[in-house]
Enzyme design. Structure first.
Site, mmCIF file in Angstrom:
data_model
loop_
_atom_site.group_PDB
_atom_site.id
_atom_site.type_symbol
_atom_site.label_atom_id
_atom_site.label_comp_id
_atom_site.label_asym_id
_atom_site.label_seq_id
_atom_site.Cartn_x
_atom_site.Cartn_y
_atom_site.Cartn_z
ATOM 1 C CB CYS A 12 6.656 -59.919 -10.989
ATOM 2 S SG CYS A 12 6.291 -58.388 -11.890
ATOM 3 C CG HIS A 40 3.763 -55.786 -22.228
ATOM 4 N ND1 HIS A 40 5.072 -55.507 -21.878
ATOM 5 C CD2 HIS A 40 3.218 -54.590 -22.589
ATOM 6 C CE1 HIS A 40 5.299 -54.217 -22.027
ATOM 7 N NE2 HIS A 40 4.191 -53.643 -22.461
ATOM 8 C CB CYS A 96 7.652 -52.152 -10.019
ATOM 9 S SG CYS A 96 8.656 -53.383 -9.173
ATOM 10 C CG HIS A 128 10.348 -52.439 -22.030
ATOM 11 N ND1 HIS A 128 10.096 -52.027 -20.742
ATOM 12 C CD2 HIS A 128 9.794 -53.675 -22.148
ATOM 13 C CE1 HIS A 128 9.428 -52.973 -20.102
ATOM 14 N NE2 HIS A 128 9.233 -53.983 -20.925
ATOM 15 C CD GLU A 130 12.421 -51.531 -16.027
ATOM 16 O OE1 GLU A 130 13.585 -51.486 -15.590
ATOM 17 O OE2 GLU A 130 11.749 -52.589 -16.075
ATOM 18 C CB SER A 224 5.767 -60.600 -22.388
ATOM 19 O OG SER A 224 6.508 -60.860 -21.219
ATOM 20 C CB SER A 225 10.618 -57.248 -22.313
ATOM 21 O OG SER A 225 12.022 -57.285 -22.260
ATOM 22 C CG ASN A 226 9.764 -61.904 -17.553
ATOM 23 O OD1 ASN A 226 8.795 -62.637 -17.381
ATOM 24 N ND2 ASN A 226 10.923 -62.109 -16.970
ATOM 25 C CB SER A 268 3.279 -59.947 -18.473
ATOM 26 O OG SER A 268 3.855 -60.746 -19.498
#
Length: 300
Positions: A12, A40, A96, A128, A130, A224-226, A268
């Site tokens: 991203c 990540h 970001c 996390h 963030e 990776s959470s996403n 990521s």
């Protein structure tokens, strides 16, 4: 045999910016500290480490003086900036812009609110990076919930002000608001849709992509959470979806009898790694994983 890489998968904007800043500094100096993993994904971390990027934790950061440190896209709590000032650490701040805007909203709500009456709640993954940065804007008073199972952490006698980690799904947020409303006797919480649309818009796209192929190889790091969110979306529409973090995890048996293989990933996941996976799959097919010697065609 068709092998297709999803053109919308990959880094991203926030991750692209952080890595660009790191590479620029590494080209100049050959060495740079980064507080926490810049992304990540172990493969991308290894590539940057070879260029001179050194990942440090918070304890190491607090012991540094008179150096330059990169702050990754995830964002940091105010404590990090305080330590940097005291230790004369020069920060390359790659937070970001979407995360930075959310931090400011939460900080303003905390400073203008009343702890006796208001309760700031963050829908996100506990621990996390963030989320830690967001909680830091409230001096640790914000409550983090991952779903209805965490409602016992809330004080329903207070007004709930709900914010969301930027990489959560819009559907998940709306479902949580509905559940909170039911739990609070029909009274809806004050909520703010703070989800990054660049990330959220990938969900309908990746569903369509997964439906178009016999087999999906979803490439991302385990942390990776996403990636967890997007992979589950793939599996919802295509049960023949497999999550892999490197080439060694690809089982050639998955490829047998497939006419179309889709390769995609998280925010990521570097594009070069997906391309590497595509080449590896093509090699496996040429080596005999594809029955009847079917010819493979790589497309991007």
């Amino acid at each position: 045999m068709r092998i297709e890489i999803d053109e919308e998968s990959g880094f991203c904007f926030g991750v692209v910016n952080a890595i660009r800043q790191a590479e620029t500094e590494l080209e100049r100096q050959g060495h740079l500290f980064c507080l926490g993993d810049i992304v990540h994904n172990n493969n991308e971390l290894a590539r940057l480490q070879e260029k001179g990027l050194v990942t440090i934790d918070r304890e190491q950061f607090a012991r540094l003086h008179d150096v330059k440190v990169l702050l990754r896209a995830h964002g940091e709590p105010p404590e990090t900036y305080r330590i940097a000032r005291e230790n004369r650490i020069e920060l390359l701040d790659a937070t970001c812009p979407v995360v930075l805007q959310l931090q400011r909203k939460i900080k303003q709500a905390y400073e203008e609110g009343d702890l006796q009456r208001d309760q700031i709640v963050i829908y996100g993954e506990r621990g996390h990076a963030e989320v830690n940065g967001l909680v830091g804007q409230t001096d640790g008073h914000a409550v983090v919930i991952e779903g209805p199972a965490d409602f016992d952490r809330l004080d329903f006698s207070k007004r709930i002000c709900l914010y969301a980690q930027t990489t959560k799904s819009v559907e998940g947020l709306h479902a949580l608001v509905e559940a909170l409303t039911r739990r609070n006797n029909g009274c809806p919480p004050e909520y703010h849709d703070t989800i990054c649309r660049q990330v959220a818009n990938r969900i309908p796209h990746i569903r369509r992509f997964a439906q178009q192929h016999d087999l999906i190889l979803f490439v991302c790091g385990q942390m990776s959470s996403n990636g967890k969110v997007l992979f589950e979306e793939c599996r919802k529409v295509n049960v023949q979806s497999y999550r892999v973090s490197d080439l060694a995890e690809i089982d050639s048996a998955w490829l047998q009898g497939r006419q179309s293989i889709g390769i995609c990933g998280a925010t990521s996941t570097p594009k070069w790694l997906m391309e590497e996976v595509a080449r590896h799959v093509s090699t496996l097919l040429e080596a005999g994983a594809c029955p009847n010697g079917a010819e493979s065609q790589l497309s991007d």
